[in-house]
Design a protein around this motif. Sequence first.
Motif, PDB file in Angstrom:
ATOM      1  N   VAL A 412       7.212  10.220  13.319  1.00  0.00           N
ATOM      2  CA  VAL A 412       7.463   9.951  11.990  1.00  0.00           C
ATOM      3  C   VAL A 412       6.903   9.115  11.726  1.00  0.00           C
ATOM      4  O   VAL A 412       6.366   8.229  11.386  1.00  0.00           O
ATOM      5  CB  VAL A 412       9.324   9.877  12.575  1.00  0.00           C
ATOM      6  N   ASP A 413       6.852   9.457   9.200  1.00  0.00           N
ATOM      7  CA  ASP A 413       5.910   9.031   9.301  1.00  0.00           C
ATOM      8  C   ASP A 413       7.078   8.112   7.603  1.00  0.00           C
ATOM      9  O   ASP A 413       7.838   8.918   7.286  1.00  0.00           O
ATOM     10  CB  ASP A 413       4.877   9.634   8.602  1.00  0.00           C
ATOM     11  N   LEU A 414       6.657   7.328   7.781  1.00  0.00           N
ATOM     12  CA  LEU A 414       7.179   6.706   5.932  1.00  0.00           C
ATOM     13  C   LEU A 414       6.136   5.999   5.178  1.00  0.00           C
ATOM     14  O   LEU A 414       5.803   6.038   5.251  1.00  0.00           O
ATOM     15  CB  LEU A 414       7.896   5.376   6.802  1.00  0.00           C
ATOM     16  N   ASN A 415       7.326   7.407   4.001  1.00  0.00           N
ATOM     17  CA  ASN A 415       6.060   6.991   3.001  1.00  0.00           C
ATOM     18  C   ASN A 415       6.595   6.134   2.041  1.00  0.00           C
ATOM     19  O   ASN A 415       7.241   6.012   1.906  1.00  0.00           O
ATOM     20  CB  ASN A 415       6.697   7.931   1.831  1.00  0.00           C
ATOM     21  N   CYS A 416       5.323   5.570   1.852  1.00  0.00           N
ATOM     22  CA  CYS A 416       5.305   4.204   0.949  1.00  0.00           C
ATOM     23  C   CYS A 416       4.093   4.480  -0.011  1.00  0.00           C
ATOM     24  O   CYS A 416       3.521   3.206  -0.513  1.00  0.00           O
ATOM     25  CB  CYS A 416       4.899   3.058   2.075  1.00  0.00           C
ATOM     26  N   GLY A 417       4.051   5.144  -0.785  1.00  0.00           N
ATOM     27  CA  GLY A 417       3.111   5.947  -1.629  1.00  0.00           C
ATOM     28  C   GLY A 417       3.282   6.836  -2.789  1.00  0.00           C
ATOM     29  O   GLY A 417       2.428   6.862  -3.421  1.00  0.00           O
ATOM     30  N   CYS A 418       4.080   6.901  -2.827  1.00  0.00           N
ATOM     31  CA  CYS A 418       4.719   8.654  -3.208  1.00  0.00           C
ATOM     32  C   CYS A 418       4.333   7.718  -4.555  1.00  0.00           C
ATOM     33  O   CYS A 418       5.077   7.287  -5.122  1.00  0.00           O
ATOM     34  CB  CYS A 418       5.820   9.420  -2.963  1.00  0.00           C
ATOM     35  N   PRO A 419       3.913   8.147  -5.083  1.00  0.00           N
ATOM     36  CA  PRO A 419       3.886   7.613  -7.363  1.00  0.00           C
ATOM     37  C   PRO A 419       4.786   8.261  -8.020  1.00  0.00           C
ATOM     38  O   PRO A 419       4.677   8.320  -9.137  1.00  0.00           O
ATOM     39  CB  PRO A 419       1.911   7.866  -7.675  1.00  0.00           C
ATOM     40  N   MET A 485      -1.391   3.272  10.793  1.00  0.00           N
ATOM     41  CA  MET A 485      -1.307   3.424   9.346  1.00  0.00           C
ATOM     42  C   MET A 485      -2.133   3.498   8.361  1.00  0.00           C
ATOM     43  O   MET A 485      -3.507   3.688   9.056  1.00  0.00           O
ATOM     44  CB  MET A 485      -1.548   1.409   8.920  1.00  0.00           C
ATOM     45  N   THR A 486      -1.387   4.816   7.376  1.00  0.00           N
ATOM     46  CA  THR A 486      -2.937   4.903   6.358  1.00  0.00           C
ATOM     47  C   THR A 486      -2.962   4.648   4.946  1.00  0.00           C
ATOM     48  O   THR A 486      -1.812   4.160   4.880  1.00  0.00           O
ATOM     49  CB  THR A 486      -2.582   6.694   6.452  1.00  0.00           C
ATOM     50  N   LEU A 487      -3.936   4.288   4.638  1.00  0.00           N
ATOM     51  CA  LEU A 487      -3.888   3.505   3.161  1.00  0.00           C
ATOM     52  C   LEU A 487      -4.786   4.528   2.479  1.00  0.00           C
ATOM     53  O   LEU A 487      -5.969   4.390   2.895  1.00  0.00           O
ATOM     54  CB  LEU A 487      -4.475   2.019   3.849  1.00  0.00           C
ATOM     55  N   HIS A 488      -4.425   5.044   1.132  1.00  0.00           N
ATOM     56  CA  HIS A 488      -4.787   5.276   0.408  1.00  0.00           C
ATOM     57  C   HIS A 488      -4.904   4.442  -1.012  1.00  0.00           C
ATOM     58  O   HIS A 488      -4.806   3.731  -1.165  1.00  0.00           O
ATOM     59  CB  HIS A 488      -3.679   6.127  -0.547  1.00  0.00           C
ATOM     60  N   GLY A 489      -6.660   4.506  -1.373  1.00  0.00           N
ATOM     61  CA  GLY A 489      -7.033   3.518  -1.886  1.00  0.00           C
ATOM     62  C   GLY A 489      -6.937   3.208  -3.061  1.00  0.00           C
ATOM     63  O   GLY A 489      -8.242   2.735  -3.552  1.00  0.00           O
ATOM     64  N   ARG A 490      -6.076   3.710  -3.998  1.00  0.00           N
ATOM     65  CA  ARG A 490      -5.340   3.312  -5.094  1.00  0.00           C
ATOM     66  C   ARG A 490      -4.779   3.227  -5.154  1.00  0.00           C
ATOM     67  O   ARG A 490      -3.550   2.952  -4.227  1.00  0.00           O
ATOM     68  CB  ARG A 490      -5.244   4.784  -5.761  1.00  0.00           C
ATOM     69  N   THR A 491      -3.928   2.385  -7.118  1.00  0.00           N
ATOM     70  CA  THR A 491      -2.628   1.854  -7.038  1.00  0.00           C
ATOM     71  C   THR A 491      -1.538   3.189  -7.349  1.00  0.00           C
ATOM     72  O   THR A 491      -1.945   3.993  -7.104  1.00  0.00           O
ATOM     73  CB  THR A 491      -2.529   0.418  -7.936  1.00  0.00           C
ATOM     74  N   ARG A 492      -0.342   2.857  -7.265  1.00  0.00           N
ATOM     75  CA  ARG A 492       0.731   4.345  -7.991  1.00  0.00           C
ATOM     76  C   ARG A 492       0.124   4.073  -9.233  1.00  0.00           C
ATOM     77  O   ARG A 492       0.095   5.316  -9.782  1.00  0.00           O
ATOM     78  CB  ARG A 492       1.747   3.500  -7.517  1.00  0.00           C
ATOM     79  N   GLN A 493      -0.543   2.670 -10.315  1.00  0.00           N
ATOM     80  CA  GLN A 493      -0.476   3.624 -11.296  1.00  0.00           C
ATOM     81  C   GLN A 493      -1.713   4.500 -11.757  1.00  0.00           C
ATOM     82  O   GLN A 493      -2.510   4.682 -12.921  1.00  0.00           O
ATOM     83  CB  GLN A 493      -0.416   1.934 -12.653  1.00  0.00           C
ATOM     84  N   GLN A 494      -2.529   3.570 -10.622  1.00  0.00           N
ATOM     85  CA  GLN A 494      -4.162   4.421 -10.889  1.00  0.00           C
ATOM     86  C   GLN A 494      -4.227   5.971 -10.745  1.00  0.00           C
ATOM     87  O   GLN A 494      -4.809   6.871 -11.156  1.00  0.00           O
ATOM     88  CB  GLN A 494      -4.856   3.776 -10.053  1.00  0.00           C
TER      89      GLN A 494
END
Length: 689
Positions: A412-419, A485-494
């Motif tokens: 199960v994955d928790l979304n901590c990246g949806c902008p 963990m998976t890391l998307h290399g941008r900020t939410r604002q970018q």
Amino acid sequence: MSDATAQSSTRFPPGTAPIKAEYLISFEPCAIPDDDAAEGSTNPISSTAPTSLPSGEGGGGGGGKKLSKRNKKKKERGQNKGRRFQKVREDVDLCWRIARGTVCEFGENCRQSHDVPAYLSSKPQDLSIPPISSLSISPPFVEPTPSRTDTRHPSLDLNTICPVFAALGECRYALKCRFLGGHVKVVEKEGSASELELVVDEEKRARAVSTEEEINKVDGEALKKVRTKKYPTPIADAYTKELQATADSKERDAQNKAKPSVMEDGDAVVIAEPEQEDQPPVDAEGDVLMKGKEAVHAYDPSQADTPDVRARFEEKKRLRWEGKSYLAPLTTTGNLPFRRLCVSLGADITCGEMGLALSFLQGSKEEWSLVRRHPDEKIFGVQLAGSKPNLLVSTTEILAREFGSSGGLDFVDLNCGCPVDLVFKQGSGSALLDTPARLGKILVGMNRALGEIPLTIKLRTGVKEGKNTVHRIMERASRWGVSSMTLHGRTRQQRYSKLADWDYIKQCVDQVRAKEKDEDLPRIPIFGNGDVFSAQDYYSRVDRYGVDGVMIGRGALIKPWIFTEIAEKREWDISSRERLELIRRYADYGLNHFGSDTAGVNTTRRYLCEALSFQYRYVPIGLLEVLPPRINDRPPAFRGRDELETLLASGDSRDWVKISEMFLGPAPESWSFTPKHKSNTYGSEEAQG
């Protein structure tokens, strides 16, 4: 710099795909969809701008001011808001029970028709998915398949093949199937009368149970209990009590510290400090920490009446994901048929579309359909979004109970990246990056509710541009029970406005690895995400930045065969006919999932057009002067090596509907497709039907 690269750089401005001269129509780069605008504004200024602003963009001035040239272009490339996709209904709505040859308990009071002959006489001609051998690179691109009709049942095509029957040995859509001739036989009756008898292939149906039948179908009784709040969640209830006990204890301490007791001791006045209760260790931000391999809380769970003992971290299934390719969870487009297509092309790990914890607990059928899995998906997970521990832990516990024991859920994955604003403003998605204390409580609780099922998280580098903060969370994730963990290399604002910051991804990986070594924690897989568009991109990221693998999102939407390239370590100059074969495969998968009746056919058509709204952006590598291709390069206007390749590169949404008609038949007059991006809309809505 090679001669080809140098020559290309002089002919094209930066950011332009270097198309070979013989395929160029114009040097001017084509307008491409704005992925940021299409998701809706997330700019803090524009999202709170006065309604009088003509475009919803930030900036001064009232409604009478003209848009800047930049804002005009952004508005033209933006989102078609308020998209609606209506269901197409049949002229005669036949009762499902009658269509399947069973008895309707409502009898004459049924709201649907029981008149089979009237239904069959109004039914449009059967559809037929053309065989691969009939595909061509020249118009009409698909040679029509000869049909065989029955004069007494003119809508039947006895030569057609029903995709559902072909896969399962039985078509659950029965008489309502648009490929009905593929699973009925005409039974002669006395005189000139005849009846249709549904055919079942028992041998194929038995095999299909383990090879083709979708799994993770929630039981109707369980869904009713969820909807009426009667589904038992003892682990979530106990954890909520723990959190409440900890909060109450902190509140008492704060009150005691604020009001110390005063006693007289003879002539002296003594200020007595209140006795301190044993408190769980917390970090600087007040998070409950993991002590060794166990969570430590003020409330002792061993004293509570809980039927299940939570799994220790070492009891979790270890994830061996090194070197695997991971299809990102993609809202709308990442449905089961698309995931099946990517798996058939080499994807190793798949994850369902993001589901909202609150909607799961409300018993939404749409939300629960997101957990469906095909047996082809070897490693499959469900992604959740939410902001409150009690909602997320309860949802996780139900998922684990329903699908954990059957093996239908690998993680199960928790979304901590949806902008997206709608998610962010509710404190979910990337908003959790700014509330690490709450995030820690959520992860510890979800980890306990999952038992041995691993918990993973998907992150962005931070919230605001120029402020990368996620390394602080990643260092502590193992102590919260995270298994990957998976890391998307941008900020939410970018959003997609800049290239992914892979140097920061490497910094985060290095810090996590150092922390694991220092604290003797198990090594967990870390995936990177952002701008990977070729096998060369994939392996260079793995080699240079220390990640265990790469999660692929937009790259897979534009070219699903990127997973074949990764698996075979090559760049695939896929032909237009091969691409058309994949579109045919997607249509087949869609009919199996969404249905082969009228509603299912047009739902499949809708999602096929959504897929084509990304795939047209692919520039065939045989047309490029320099390799590998880059995902953010804009192509000039070009023609393909054949007519089909040119059609597949069309950004006109009406052409996507025409492509769908090659496999799903003519679109009904009442059906239309509104593209996500304004730049793909040509003519009136009626013209797209």
